[in-house]
Scaffold this active site. Structure first.
Site, PDB file in Angstrom:
ATOM      1  CD  GLU A   1      10.637  -2.452   6.981  1.00  0.00           C
ATOM      2  OE1 GLU A   1      10.703  -1.733   5.981  1.00  0.00           O
ATOM      3  OE2 GLU A   1       9.965  -3.485   7.013  1.00  0.00           O
TER       4      GLU A   1
ATOM      5  CE  LYS B   1      -3.306  -9.271  -2.614  1.00  0.00           C
ATOM      6  NZ  LYS B   1      -3.828  -7.997  -2.085  1.00  0.00           N
ATOM      7  N   PRO B   2      -3.453  -5.771  -5.968  1.00  0.00           N
ATOM      8  CG  PRO B   2      -4.906  -3.968  -6.318  1.00  0.00           C
ATOM      9  CD  PRO B   2      -4.643  -5.383  -6.750  1.00  0.00           C
ATOM     10  CB  ALA B   3      -2.062  -3.165  -0.643  1.00  0.00           C
TER      11      ALA B   3
ATOM     12  N   GLY C   1       6.580  -6.447  -0.537  1.00  0.00           N
ATOM     13  CA  GLY C   1       5.853  -6.420   0.739  1.00  0.00           C
ATOM     14  C   GLY C   1       6.775  -6.822   1.864  1.00  0.00           C
ATOM     15  CB  SER C   2       6.047  -7.666   5.333  1.00  0.00           C
ATOM     16  OG  SER C   2       5.138  -8.729   5.157  1.00  0.00           O
TER      17      SER C   2
ATOM     18  CB  CYS D   1      10.825  -1.112   1.817  1.00  0.00           C
ATOM     19  SG  CYS D   1      10.659  -0.774   0.076  1.00  0.00           S
TER      20      CYS D   1
ATOM     21  CD  GLU E   1      11.348  -3.642  -2.709  1.00  0.00           C
ATOM     22  OE1 GLU E   1      11.654  -3.757  -1.486  1.00  0.00           O
ATOM     23  OE2 GLU E   1      10.638  -2.745  -3.158  1.00  0.00           O
ATOM     24  CG  LEU E   2      11.058  -9.800   0.530  1.00  0.00           C
ATOM     25  CD1 LEU E   2      11.539 -11.123   1.095  1.00  0.00           C
ATOM     26  CD2 LEU E   2       9.580  -9.881   0.191  1.00  0.00           C
TER      27      LEU E   2
ATOM     28  CD1 TRP F   1      -0.087  -1.486   3.130  1.00  0.00           C
ATOM     29  CD2 TRP F   1       0.611   0.636   3.290  1.00  0.00           C
ATOM     30  NE1 TRP F   1       0.712  -1.390   4.245  1.00  0.00           N
ATOM     31  CE2 TRP F   1       1.151  -0.103   4.375  1.00  0.00           C
ATOM     32  CE3 TRP F   1       0.907   2.004   3.183  1.00  0.00           C
ATOM     33  CZ2 TRP F   1       1.976   0.493   5.335  1.00  0.00           C
ATOM     34  CZ3 TRP F   1       1.726   2.580   4.141  1.00  0.00           C
ATOM     35  CH2 TRP F   1       2.244   1.829   5.193  1.00  0.00           C
ATOM     36  CG  ASN F   2       5.105   1.218   0.728  1.00  0.00           C
ATOM     37  OD1 ASN F   2       4.762   0.509  -0.222  1.00  0.00           O
ATOM     38  ND2 ASN F   2       6.301   1.154   1.259  1.00  0.00           N
TER      39      ASN F   2
END
Ligand code: ADP
Length: 479
Positions: free
Chosen positions: A382, A173-175, A226-227, A282, A248-249, A149-150
């Site tokens: 984080e 699939k977006p947030a 994402g996370s 991130c 990409e975490l 979502w960021n």
């Protein structure tokens, strides 16, 4: 209130059972729209569409694919104000930043459009005079794309740009928190003339859609931002069909200021790097290490600059820091600041919520924590919020060791005016991205990505095409 359907095969659809999700404005807590909450059946139909679209799309001349991708970028520029408005409403970031993100998002499409006709293969001299060896670069196929979502627009374009350029098709699939920016890009993709089925967009329960992706042999690739825990979970699921992966975490970026740094630039860089998107990126600086010879001067200037940041709703003129995305984000920030206080840090600036009349209880004062130590939460996890913890160091090696003492390895930053120190530090940092006298390194021409628990794969630059292509070797016997 607006209802925004999903995109499958060029058609706007709702969930088979009619269920919806609400999208809220984090600044006000008001529901601003609803979107479908689709399940496995709709996801399978989206994969059907992407699969049908794949071969004809891959067979189009690359330059033609590039032109359609470039057209989508143009439409994003044309509608930049509208798209930025949607983004600020669902995500909260200040309008100026949202507009910046739309231009940044479009730049990934522009870059990918240029890469489409450059999908070079190779010929290799054979050991036999009766054979020729050709290497073809081919699209991997249907790509599942899952985004956070960021950065509701840029995380999508930096995946679909190169995917489409390579000849792949996509199911996105977006947030759940920010689906409207994605769906708005979907509308523009249709207007740009991207064929039905090349870009499909689904909103709903993440786990259910994810399972449908992993159950289907026709999906050949997952690109995820994402996370780290969710990335690890998806990687396990993706092993069933041995999907190609780009991950990409999370990150935990160190920001080092050496004694010989240009103070003005270091302070401006620190503020930009830490407080953009209210610290919810991130690659945000998470922990600052400042050398003792410059410590007092840096802190004085940094504290003053942070205290000047204006907090408010993203639509308000002059606001630098908007709301945090949800209550859990506020709780995490509060926990990190309290933990630092409990362990002996001082908080010269901020350190508490800001209450704004008529708005949600979700604004946090930009904060400086002075005296970070390695056992504090903020030194390890984080924070994903507007908190800048700072530690003092004496020797270069101390800062570099502290910087590398993290499971993460996405972005790192440092400021120095000495060229030798610059090169040695850049080489010593175990990170995928190093900002050397640069606090905003992310750009479409360069390979963005991490090492260690920050994942793997590179987005941007010529390297991104590797993520969406595989090499095919043709051994050609001359008969
Ligand atoms: P963030 O903290 O940025 O929201 P997450 O890793 O929780 O990071 O979410 C990133 C994306 O991954 C979102 O689109 C979210 O819906 C999706 N996601 C989370 N869990 C799953 C899952 N089990 N299967 C598929 N997608 C998931």
């Amino acid at each position: 209130m607006q209802h925004q359907p999903n995109l499958i095969d060029g058609q706007w659809i709702n969930a088979d059972d009619g269920t919806t999700l609400e999208v809220t404005d984090p600044a006000t807590d008001q529901t601003i729209a609803t979107v479908p909450s689709v399940g496995q059946a709709e996801t399978r139909r989206a994969i059907d569409a992407a699969h049908r679209a794949f071969e004809p799309w891959a067979a189009r001349p690359a330059a033609e694919r590039g032109r359609l991708i470039a057209r989508l970028a143009e439409l994003m520029h044309r509608d930049a104000d509208r798209l930025a408005g949607i983004m600020t409403a669902e995500q909260g970031k200040p309008l100026g930043e949202a507009k910046g993100e739309i231009a940044y998002a479009a730049s990934f499409l522009e870059w990918a459009a240029g890469e489409a006709p450059r999908m070079y293969g190779e010929s290799i001299p054979s050991s036999s005079s009766e054979k020729r060896i050709l290497v073809l670069r081919q699209p991997v196929g249907v790509c599942a794309i899952i985004t956070p979502w960021n950065f509701p627009a840029a995380m999508i374009t930096r995946k679909i740009g190169p995917a489409l350029a390579a000849g792949c098709t996509a199911v996105i699939k977006p947030a759940e928190l920010t689906p409207l920016s994605a769906l708005a890009i979907g509308e523009l993709a249709l207007e740009a003339g991207l064929p039905p089925g090349t870009v499909n967009i689904l909103t709903g329960k993440a786990r259910v859609i994810g399972e449908a992706f992993f159950d289907d042999q026709r999906v050949r690739k997952l690109s995820f931002t994402g996370s780290t825990p969710v990335g690890q979970q998806l990687m396990r699921q993706a092993s069933g069909n041995l999907l190609r992966l780009s991950m990409e975490l999370g990150g935990h970026a160190p920001f080092i200021v050496f004694d010989d740094a240009d103070l003005d630039r270091a302070v401006a860089g620190a503020v930009a790097c830490k407080f953009r998107n209210a610290g919810q990126t991130c690659i945000c600086a998470n922990r600052f290490y400042v050398q003792s010879g410059i410590y007092e001067k840096f802190m004085q200037r940094f504290n003053a600059a942070v205290a000047n940041l204006k907090v408010g709703r993203g639509t308000q003129e002059g606001v630098h820091v908007g709301p945090l995305i949800n209550d859990a984000a506020i709780d995490k920030v509060r926990e990190h600041v309290q933990d630092a206080r409990d362990k002996g840090a001082s908080v010269p600036v901020g350190g508490e919520k800001v209450t704004i009349q008529g708005l949600a209880d979700r604004f946090w004062k930009p904060t400086v924590v002075d005296g970070m130590t390695p056992e504090m939460l903020c030194a390890n996890e984080e924070t994903f919020g507007p908190v800048a913890p700072v530690a003092r160091f004496e020797h270069d090696r101390e800062a570099i060791d502290a910087a590398n003492n993290s499971p993460y390895g996405l972005a790192s930053y440092f400021y120095t005016s000495n060229a030798t120190r610059l090169m040695r530090t850049a080489e010593a940092l175990h990170y995928g991205i190093v900002g050397a006298n640069d606090a905003v390194p992310s750009t479409a021409q360069a390979p963005f990505g991490g090492v260690k628990h920050s994942g793997f794969g590179r987005e941007g630059g010529k390297y991104v095409m590797d993520e969406y292509t595989s090499l095919k070797y043709v051994s050609w016997g001359l008969v």
